[in-house]
Write a protein that holds these residues in place. Structure first.
Motif, PDB file in Angstrom:
ATOM      1  N   GLU A   1       0.821  -1.208   0.000  1.00  0.00           N
ATOM      2  CA  GLU A   1       0.000   0.000   0.000  1.00  0.00           C
ATOM      3  C   GLU A   1       0.861   1.267   0.000  1.00  0.00           C
ATOM      4  O   GLU A   1       0.345   2.372   0.176  1.00  0.00           O
ATOM      5  CB  GLU A   1      -0.932   0.003   1.231  1.00  0.00           C
TER       6      GLU A   1
ATOM      7  N   ARG B   1      -3.143  -0.064  -9.019  1.00  0.00           N
ATOM      8  CA  ARG B   1      -2.197  -0.649  -8.064  1.00  0.00           C
ATOM      9  C   ARG B   1      -2.134  -2.168  -8.243  1.00  0.00           C
ATOM     10  O   ARG B   1      -1.069  -2.777  -8.160  1.00  0.00           O
ATOM     11  CB  ARG B   1      -2.597  -0.300  -6.629  1.00  0.00           C
TER      12      ARG B   1
ATOM     13  N   VAL C   1      -4.856  -7.875  -2.259  1.00  0.00           N
ATOM     14  CA  VAL C   1      -5.265  -7.352  -3.559  1.00  0.00           C
ATOM     15  C   VAL C   1      -6.024  -8.403  -4.351  1.00  0.00           C
ATOM     16  O   VAL C   1      -7.039  -8.128  -4.979  1.00  0.00           O
ATOM     17  CB  VAL C   1      -4.031  -6.873  -4.354  1.00  0.00           C
TER      18      VAL C   1
END
Length: 199
Positions: free
Chosen positions: A40, A64, A117
């Motif tokens: 992160e 991301r 994720v």
């Protein structure tokens, strides 16, 4: 005409090479930042580490998740490619195995946070896990076979498979997620030392 065509082809090839090198630089920088700050970490930190603008990162990796997946695959490839190199350059297959396991532990540290994720029920997770196994298990098997062939690992371990060893290493690394005092590398070192044929 042929000369100008060759020049254009050469320029295009050079641009592709530059683009690949830039992508490698970005992925190396992201991996380093992920190790120290987690997945992160702010994109600006990755951009600063790579020496590029944030727009360059977003142009290559719009989200991301795209960046994390690319880092994961990049690290898998680097770990896989290191095995044969270590086998050719180290003093013994056992030494190559030990150094490769160190790289594998580094990879597991970089991989930390990926599950946040991509969840295990996500198709992308399955694809990445299959990629991981397809690339790394044969390399670990090659190192184990070479060490067994030289009589460097204990008798009775010849049938030890790379997947089993990698799972063992992975399980030893799990404790580091919740306890900063937990020294996974020391425990993995003891595991690898335990494979060694007594002199």
């Amino acid at each position: 005409m042929n000369d100008s065509g060759q020049g254009a082809g050469s320029a295009a090839g050079s641009q592709r090479k530059d683009a690949r090198r830039n992508r490698q630089t970005l992925l190396d920088a992201a991996a380093a930042v992920f190790v120290t700050s987690g997945v992160e970490a702010p994109v600006r930190d990755i951009a600063a580490k790579a020496g590029v603008g944030m727009g360059t990162i977003y142009r290559h990796f719009p989200t991301r998740a795209d960046l994390i997946i690319a880092v994961y695959r990049h690290q898998v490839d680097a770990c896989a490619e290191a095995g044969p190199v270590l086998l050719a350059s180290c003093a013994s297959p056992y030494a190559a195995l030990g150094q490769w396991i160190d790289l594998f532990v580094d990879f597991l540290v970089t991989k930390h946070g990926l599950a946040a994720v991509l969840q295990p029920d996500n198709a992308g997770f399955d694809t990445l896990h299959a990629y991981f196994l397809d690339r790394l298990v044969p390399v670990c098997n090659q190192l184990l076979d070479a060490a067994a062939g030289r009589g460097e690992i204990r008798s009775g371990l010849e049938g030890l498979e790379g997947l089993e060893l990698m799972r063992g290493v992975g399980n030893l690394c799990v404790g580091a997620d919740s306890d900063p005092r937990y020294d996974a590398r020391r425990l993995v070192g003891l595991l690898i030392a335990g494979l060694r044929q007594p002199q």
